[in-house]
Scaffold this active site. Structure first.
Site, PDB file in Angstrom:
ATOM      1  N   SER A 168      51.259  41.289  42.517  1.00 37.37           N
ATOM      2  CA  SER A 168      51.156  42.018  41.158  1.00 37.37           C
ATOM      3  C   SER A 168      52.680  42.514  40.777  1.00 37.37           C
ATOM      4  O   SER A 168      53.714  41.853  40.901  1.00 37.37           O
ATOM      5  CB  SER A 168      50.234  43.179  41.411  1.00 37.37           C
ATOM      6  OG  SER A 168      49.976  43.433  39.909  1.00 37.37           O
ATOM      7  N   ASP A 266      43.712  35.487  35.545  1.00 36.71           N
ATOM      8  CA  ASP A 266      44.531  36.461  35.598  1.00 36.71           C
ATOM      9  C   ASP A 266      45.303  36.531  34.474  1.00 36.71           C
ATOM     10  O   ASP A 266      45.778  35.796  33.779  1.00 36.71           O
ATOM     11  CB  ASP A 266      45.392  36.456  36.946  1.00 36.71           C
ATOM     12  CG  ASP A 266      46.302  37.580  37.378  1.00 36.71           C
ATOM     13  OD1 ASP A 266      46.869  38.328  36.321  1.00 36.71           O
ATOM     14  OD2 ASP A 266      46.340  37.804  38.523  1.00 36.71           O
ATOM     15  N   HIS A 296      42.668  38.726  38.152  1.00 36.74           N
ATOM     16  CA  HIS A 296      43.811  39.812  38.672  1.00 36.74           C
ATOM     17  C   HIS A 296      43.159  40.709  39.868  1.00 36.74           C
ATOM     18  O   HIS A 296      42.218  41.296  39.757  1.00 36.74           O
ATOM     19  CB  HIS A 296      44.568  40.600  38.035  1.00 36.74           C
ATOM     20  CG  HIS A 296      45.816  41.138  38.498  1.00 36.74           C
ATOM     21  ND1 HIS A 296      46.940  40.398  38.750  1.00 36.74           N
ATOM     22  CD2 HIS A 296      46.146  42.574  38.847  1.00 36.74           C
ATOM     23  CE1 HIS A 296      47.973  41.338  39.092  1.00 36.74           C
ATOM     24  NE2 HIS A 296      47.193  42.371  39.292  1.00 36.74           N
TER      25      HIS A 296
END
Length: 335
Positions: A168, A266, A296
């Protein structure tokens, strides 16, 4: 004009990933919520210690010299106890939207990974936004890389097998660090391993947003908040550095071999695919995985089939990048 209207994507989610999002309480990020968000980071990971990993890998918390006159940088250092082996190393950068997370909450998972890959892991506890804006976090990561390279002989690390990894926002920082290392020319990274990386602030302002992505876990609203905290200004402007948002780099030539994985649902899927496409066109060996039905942070559901498949893909790529022999659950090296 493209129809950008949001459509529900729950029907696209893999069945064994549904329960996690159904139990989540939706939140809108704000500076007032940051203390609560940060305090709960470790609990969300739900990492359990592996007794064999504790036996085989020593973990140390320490600090290394910070960038310039800035504070020292905290690290978690994971060292396999077997002596006399020269190993590759991972410089790991945690996620958290640039505004939360820490290196120490991930100690159980990193200790297990260091055992399985027979490698050394240095996880960076970089400064968070908005208290520290760009370039504080990436400079902290660069300082940790400088320390790792400088201490390679003492740690038993092969300098030609040092790479960077992150998830991330940590994947975004890893990609930015790879650009910074390339351009400064002081340290050569062997690989970059990017898990659903957050690399393009322009996703916040695109007029062609993906109608099937970003409904769960990390939303467009959270994304705007994270980028604004990092940059100190609204995302999407003309003067954002590519050391903050790697997707803005005009030239990707000279970067290390790259692994990227992301979920099809995502919010970052389009920016991640676009970055992989540009890396391939720049002549960079690039491996890209996009997992259908995954949102995500799907790694937070460790027993899901998609998560297990993604973990195997990631582990295999790291083994190749590190030049390591895998270690099985008993601690024995296996082919």
């Amino acid at each position: 004009m493209t129809d950008n209207s949001r459509i529900g994507s729950r029907h696209l989610v893999e069945q064994d990933l549904l329960d996690f999002i159904d139990k989540m309480t939706p939140i809108t990020l704000s500076e007032e919520l940051l203390p609560t968000l940060r305090a709960g980071f470790g609990a969300r990971l739900e990492l359990e210690e592996d007794s064999k990993a504790v036996e085989m890998v020593e973990t140390l918390r320490r600090t290394v010299p910070g960038p310039g006159d800035d504070p020292d940088v905290g690290i978690a250092l994971h060292l396999p106890r077997e002596a006399g082996v020269t190993r590759g190393a991972i410089l790991h950068i945690h996620g958290g939207g640039y505004v939360s997370g820490d290196a120490y909450a991930m100690i159980p998972g990193h200790r297990r990974l260091a055992m399985e890959l027979d490698c050394i892991i240095v996880s960076v506890d970089y400064r968070l936004a908005p208290e520290t804006r760009f370039p504080g976090a990436v400079e902290d990561c660069y300082a940790a890389l400088a320390w790792l390279v400088g201490e390679a002989d003492a740690l038993g690390v092969d300098r030609s097998r040092i790479g960077v990894m992150g998830e991330s926002a940590g994947g975004g920082l890893a990609a930015s660090l790879a650009l910074l290392a390339r351009d400064r020319g002081e340290y050569a990274l062997a690989y970059q391993h990017l898990i659903y990386p957050m690399i393009d602030d322009r996703t916040c302002v695109t007029e062609d947003s993906n109608p099937c992505a970003g409904e769960f876990v990390w939303t467009a609203e959270s994304n705007r908040f994270g980028w604004k905290c990092l940059l100190g200004t609204e995302p999407g402007g003309p003067d954002v550095s590519h050391y903050a948002a790697a997707a803005r780099a005009p030239d990707l030539r000279g970067l290390p071999a790259t692994f990227i994985n992301t979920g099809a649902l995502d919010l970052f899927v389009d920016e991640d695919i676009a970055y992989a496409h540009r890396l391939i066109r720049a002549g960079i060996p690039t491996e890209l995985h996009v997992y259908p039905g995954a949102y995500h942070g799907f790694h937070l559901v460790p027993d899901a089939r998609t998560t297990q498949r993604a973990y195997c893909d990631s582990r295999d790529a790291l083994l190749r990048a590190l030049g390591s022999e895998p270690v099985d659950a008993t601690g024995a090296r296996s082919a």
